[in-house]
Design an enzyme around this catalytic site. Structure first.
Site, PDB file in Angstrom:
ATOM      1  N   CYS A 268       0.855  -1.191   0.000  1.00  0.00           N
ATOM      2  CA  CYS A 268       0.000   0.000   0.000  1.00  0.00           C
ATOM      3  C   CYS A 268       0.889   1.238   0.000  1.00  0.00           C
ATOM      4  O   CYS A 268       1.750   1.400   0.865  1.00  0.00           O
ATOM      5  CB  CYS A 268      -0.913  -0.004   1.234  1.00  0.00           C
TER       6      CYS A 268
ATOM      7  N   HIS B 131      -8.271   8.199   2.963  1.00  0.00           N
ATOM      8  CA  HIS B 131      -7.636   9.517   3.019  1.00  0.00           C
ATOM      9  C   HIS B 131      -8.646  10.614   2.761  1.00  0.00           C
ATOM     10  O   HIS B 131      -9.642  10.404   2.062  1.00  0.00           O
ATOM     11  CB  HIS B 131      -6.469   9.619   2.024  1.00  0.00           C
TER      12      HIS B 131
ATOM     13  N   HIS C  15      -8.800  14.554   1.431  1.00  0.00           N
ATOM     14  CA  HIS C  15      -8.116  15.667   0.775  1.00  0.00           C
ATOM     15  C   HIS C  15      -8.542  16.963   1.473  1.00  0.00           C
ATOM     16  O   HIS C  15      -9.739  17.185   1.697  1.00  0.00           O
ATOM     17  CB  HIS C  15      -8.536  15.787  -0.689  1.00  0.00           C
TER      18      HIS C  15
HETATM   19  P1  AMP Z   1      -7.632   9.588  -4.635  1.00  0.00           P
HETATM   20  O1  AMP Z   1      -7.594   9.728  -6.122  1.00  0.00           O
HETATM   21  O2  AMP Z   1      -8.801  10.276  -3.977  1.00  0.00           O
HETATM   22  O3  AMP Z   1      -7.484   8.141  -4.207  1.00  0.00           O
HETATM   23  O4  AMP Z   1      -6.374  10.369  -4.079  1.00  0.00           O
HETATM   24  C1  AMP Z   1      -5.087   9.848  -4.080  1.00  0.00           C
HETATM   25  C2  AMP Z   1      -4.157  11.020  -4.070  1.00  0.00           C
HETATM   26  O5  AMP Z   1      -2.880  10.556  -3.726  1.00  0.00           O
HETATM   27  C3  AMP Z   1      -4.042  11.735  -5.415  1.00  0.00           C
HETATM   28  O6  AMP Z   1      -4.449  13.088  -5.278  1.00  0.00           O
HETATM   29  C4  AMP Z   1      -2.549  11.614  -5.744  1.00  0.00           C
HETATM   30  O7  AMP Z   1      -2.025  12.762  -6.369  1.00  0.00           O
HETATM   31  C5  AMP Z   1      -1.951  11.386  -4.378  1.00  0.00           C
HETATM   32  N1  AMP Z   1      -0.669  10.709  -4.362  1.00  0.00           N
HETATM   33  C6  AMP Z   1      -0.304   9.604  -5.054  1.00  0.00           C
HETATM   34  N2  AMP Z   1       0.962   9.245  -4.760  1.00  0.00           N
HETATM   35  C7  AMP Z   1       1.409  10.151  -3.838  1.00  0.00           C
HETATM   36  C8  AMP Z   1       2.635  10.340  -3.150  1.00  0.00           C
HETATM   37  N3  AMP Z   1       3.683   9.509  -3.312  1.00  0.00           N
HETATM   38  N4  AMP Z   1       2.751  11.384  -2.296  1.00  0.00           N
HETATM   39  C9  AMP Z   1       1.714  12.236  -2.110  1.00  0.00           C
HETATM   40  N5  AMP Z   1       0.516  12.114  -2.729  1.00  0.00           N
HETATM   41  C10 AMP Z   1       0.368  11.082  -3.588  1.00  0.00           C
END
Ligand code: AMP
Length: 113
Positions: free
Chosen positions: A3, A99, A101
């Site tokens: 993950c 998560h 945002h």
């Molecule tokens: P979701 O699309 O709601 O599942 O959000 C996942 C978020 O994780 C997206 O906005 C991505 O840009 C972000 N994300 C993916 N990989 C990373 C990372 N290594 N560090 C920080 N954010 C990330």
């Protein structure tokens, strides 16, 4: 467990952390969709919103109780911000670790979808 966010929690993948305590972590999104875009996650793995139950609901309260502080740290407490959680494919959830945002730092769209 394979993950991405669990790897961020245990330091295998670097992140720009803005807040951390024993239960939750907040770090800047790697592809920000607003001037301030922070993700708040529980340190225990839950795949998403559908994994919140009566048995673990405390974590949701812990996350929400810290969001105002995280907004203050990132400078958007007074200007305003939006909190979003995508659950499942129609919502385009791309990381299967619960998560939230936090988006702010500019006037956001009046429409959410
Ligand atoms: P979701 O699309 O709601 O599942 O959000 C996942 C978020 O994780 C997206 O906005 C991505 O840009 C972000 N994300 C993916 N990989 C990373 C990372 N290594 N560090 C920080 N954010 C990330």
């Amino acid at each position: 467990m394979d993950c991405l966010f669990c790897k961020i929690i245990n330091g295998q993948i670097p992140s720009d952390i803005v807040f951390e305590d024993e239960s939750i972590m907040a770090f800047r999104d790697i592809a920000p969709q607003a001037p301030v875009h922070v993700l708040v996650i529980p340190k225990t793995h839950l795949s998403g919103m559908n994994d919140i139950t009566d048995d673990n609901k405390e974590i949701a309260g812990l996350i929400f109780s810290k969001i105002p502080e995280i907004a203050k740290i990132t400078g958007i407490s007074e200007s305003g911000y939006r909190v979003v959680s995508n659950c499942g494919s129609d919502a385009c959830q791309s990381v299967n670790h619960l998560h939230f945002h936090i988006l702010g730092g500019k006037k956001l769209s009046e429409k959410m979808a």
